[in-house]
Write a protein that holds these residues in place. Structure first.
Motif, mmCIF file in Angstrom:
data_model
loop_
_atom_site.group_PDB
_atom_site.id
_atom_site.type_symbol
_atom_site.label_atom_id
_atom_site.label_comp_id
_atom_site.label_asym_id
_atom_site.label_seq_id
_atom_site.Cartn_x
_atom_site.Cartn_y
_atom_site.Cartn_z
ATOM 1 N N THR A 373 0.833 -1.207 0.000
ATOM 2 C CA THR A 373 0.000 0.000 0.000
ATOM 3 C C THR A 373 0.864 1.252 0.000
ATOM 4 O O THR A 373 0.590 2.225 -0.723
ATOM 5 C CB THR A 373 -0.932 -0.002 1.227
ATOM 6 O OG1 THR A 373 -1.736 -1.185 1.212
ATOM 7 C CG2 THR A 373 -1.824 1.211 1.233
ATOM 8 N N MET A 374 1.926 1.220 0.811
ATOM 9 C CA MET A 374 2.825 2.367 0.890
ATOM 10 C C MET A 374 3.519 2.612 -0.452
ATOM 11 O O MET A 374 3.651 3.766 -0.902
ATOM 12 C CB MET A 374 3.864 2.134 1.986
ATOM 13 C CG MET A 374 4.839 3.304 2.170
ATOM 14 S SD MET A 374 6.075 2.950 3.449
ATOM 15 C CE MET A 374 6.969 1.591 2.680
ATOM 16 N N GLN A 377 1.061 4.110 -2.933
ATOM 17 C CA GLN A 377 0.762 5.498 -2.585
ATOM 18 C C GLN A 377 1.913 6.408 -2.994
ATOM 19 O O GLN A 377 1.703 7.546 -3.428
ATOM 20 C CB GLN A 377 0.487 5.623 -1.086
ATOM 21 C CG GLN A 377 -0.027 7.002 -0.662
ATOM 22 C CD GLN A 377 -1.312 7.391 -1.381
ATOM 23 O OE1 GLN A 377 -2.282 6.615 -1.399
ATOM 24 N NE2 GLN A 377 -1.336 8.578 -1.990
ATOM 25 N N ARG A 378 3.125 5.871 -2.892
ATOM 26 C CA ARG A 378 4.303 6.635 -3.318
ATOM 27 C C ARG A 378 4.243 6.897 -4.828
ATOM 28 O O ARG A 378 4.617 7.980 -5.286
ATOM 29 C CB ARG A 378 5.565 5.858 -2.956
ATOM 30 C CG ARG A 378 6.849 6.654 -3.180
ATOM 31 C CD ARG A 378 8.044 5.976 -2.559
ATOM 32 N NE ARG A 378 8.355 4.710 -3.219
ATOM 33 C CZ ARG A 378 8.531 3.549 -2.599
ATOM 34 N NH1 ARG A 378 8.412 3.476 -1.277
ATOM 35 N NH2 ARG A 378 8.826 2.452 -3.272
ATOM 36 N N VAL A 380 1.458 7.149 -6.652
ATOM 37 C CA VAL A 380 0.404 8.152 -6.864
ATOM 38 C C VAL A 380 0.927 9.548 -6.512
ATOM 39 O O VAL A 380 0.730 10.515 -7.263
ATOM 40 C CB VAL A 380 -0.850 7.814 -6.038
ATOM 41 C CG1 VAL A 380 -1.865 8.954 -6.101
ATOM 42 C CG2 VAL A 380 -1.467 6.512 -6.527
ATOM 43 N N ASN A 381 1.612 9.655 -5.395
ATOM 44 C CA ASN A 381 2.148 10.956 -4.968
ATOM 45 C C ASN A 381 3.178 11.485 -5.965
ATOM 46 O O ASN A 381 3.206 12.686 -6.273
ATOM 47 C CB ASN A 381 2.779 10.843 -3.576
ATOM 48 C CG ASN A 381 1.745 10.588 -2.490
ATOM 49 O OD1 ASN A 381 0.552 10.833 -2.682
ATOM 50 N ND2 ASN A 381 2.187 10.070 -1.355
ATOM 51 N N SER A 395 -6.689 6.257 -8.719
ATOM 52 C CA SER A 395 -7.153 5.485 -7.567
ATOM 53 C C SER A 395 -6.475 4.130 -7.590
ATOM 54 O O SER A 395 -6.209 3.570 -8.656
ATOM 55 C CB SER A 395 -8.678 5.327 -7.590
ATOM 56 O OG SER A 395 -9.109 4.771 -8.814
ATOM 57 N N CYS A 396 -6.191 3.597 -6.394
ATOM 58 C CA CYS A 396 -5.407 2.367 -6.307
ATOM 59 C C CYS A 396 -6.023 1.406 -5.306
ATOM 60 O O CYS A 396 -6.480 1.804 -4.234
ATOM 61 C CB CYS A 396 -3.972 2.722 -5.894
ATOM 62 S SG CYS A 396 -2.849 1.334 -5.984
#
Length: 404
Positions: A373-374, A377-378, A380-381, A395-396
């Protein structure tokens, strides 16, 4: 100007409309490549197509100036017909007027015989559809039809409403002919002809997936795996970029068939190993076609079950802020940008594949849920940071891989 007379010496005009207008009279040729107004070509094509009847001035006015309130449309029409006759005049012998004037109407001179390619096309198409025809006779009809179709019906007149349904009809019939002809060529083992036929049709209709399937299949039959793979990749990219759709299962099954085919037996392990090496040690994630991704998934599921490790899948989706599919131009740009970030942000052991027009699927071996997940998210950021002006939404979803 030549007189309007029906007393005409025997003369034949050969007219092509498929692929563009072309008239030939006793070796003299006229095409719509000549720089003249579109209205001139429009009225000439219309009179040729309706050469078996009188076309009223009112019909031509509505054809040429639909919805316009011209102060004197009849005079404008007469001027246009004068120009059409002047264009045709050098092609015909003295005393021959191909277009006649009647009270309130115009018509093609019935004494000037016209042979249209579309009439020949219609006749051949009807014969090809007859029951009881042998494969050889039907194939001959199909091949003649394919040769006759030099391109879409009057492409330079495609903006005219009367042309649109005819163009669609002949295009659909041509594609149908190609597919049925390809089936007969495949049955006869004439795979090179099958490839050439379908490649030409695909150049005219590059978004027809079935034509791409036939091309790939014909190349596999010939043992041309490299060319088949290139054709497959071209097809999937066209479908993603122009339609935003996922290739069908039939097309994706051909990918497996390409991978399963071996040109020859190889006994030297060093040669095999050299062929398996990546051509360059590129950093970042491994990008592959979805058919390969599916096999890699199954392999990782078995390995995880045996070793007791965990593997996670992630699905990253691009959409409009309120949901829904973005416009394809913006979507394709975003998907390219996102893939670049995925490759650079993930490890060499991670695997990325395009799942649909707006989605990538990612496999993250040896990563627990929190780490996976981390990592996503990295990604996406990083995307939002590097492409601040892109208003699309990423979206993920992350899920643990199901064991075999």
């Amino acid at each position: 100007m030549k007189p309007n007379t029906v007393e005409t010496p025997s003369i034949t005009v050969y007219v092509s409309m498929l692929g563009g207008l072309r008239l030939e009279v006793e070796g003299k040729v006229l095409t719509d490549q000549v720089n003249r107004s579109q209205k001139l070509w429009n009225v000439l094509c219309y009179l040729l197509l309706h050469r078996d009847r009188d076309v009223t001035q009112a019909e031509l006015v509505e054809l040429l100036w639909p919805g316009e309130n011209s102060s004197n449309p009849i005079n404008a029409l007469k001027t246009l017909l004068y120009r059409v006759r002047s264009l045709l005049e050098p092609m015909f012998p003295d005393g021959v007027a191909p277009i006649l004037s009647k009270r309130g109407a115009y018509c093609w001179n019935p004494a000037v015989d016209c042979h249209l390619d579309i009439d020949r096309f219609d006749a051949l198409y009807a014969r090809a559809g007859q029951s009881g025809l042998s494969d050889a006779a039907r194939l001959e009809c199909f091949q003649a039809l394919a040769r006759l179709y030099r391109g879409d019906f009057l492409p330079k007149q495609s903006g005219n409403l009367w042309v649109v349904p005819l163009s669609a009809r002949y295009h659909a019939r041509y594609v149908d002919v190609v597919k049925r002809c390809a089936a007969l060529l495949e049955k006869a083992g004439r795979f090179e002809e099958m490839t050439a036929l379908c490649a030409r049709a695909s150049a005219l209709d590059e978004l027809d997936e079935e034509l791409h399937i036939l091309i790939v299949r014909s190349l596999i039959h010939q043992g041309k795996e490299t060319e088949a793979l290139e054709a497959y990749e071209k097809a999937t990219d066209l479908l993603y970029r122009n339609l935003g759709v996922t290739p069908s299962e039939e097309l994706r099954a051909l990918y497996s068939a390409i991978m399963d085919t071996e040109e020859s037996l190889e006994t030297d392990l060093a040669v095999i190993q050299a062929g398996l090496k990546e051509t360059a040690k590129r950093p970042g994630a491994f990008v592959c076609e979805y058919g390969f991704f599916r096999e890699a998934y199954r392999l990782e599921a078995r390995r995880a079950e045996r070793n007791g490790t965990c593997v996670h899948l992630a699905l990253i989706t691009v959409s409009l802020p309120g949901g829904g599919m973005p416009e394809l131009g913006m979507l394709n740009t975003t998907m390219d940008q996102l893939l670049d970030i995925l490759v650079r942000s993930l490890r060499r052991g991670d695997v990325v594949s395009r799942y649909s027009g707006a989605q990538y699927v990612v496999m993250l071996p040896a990563a627990n849920y929190e780490d996976a997940t981390m990592v996503m998210q990295r990604v996406v950021n990083a995307f939002y940071r590097q492409h601040r002006r892109n208003f699309l939404k990423l979206s993920c979803r992350v899920r643990e891989l199901e064991l075999a």
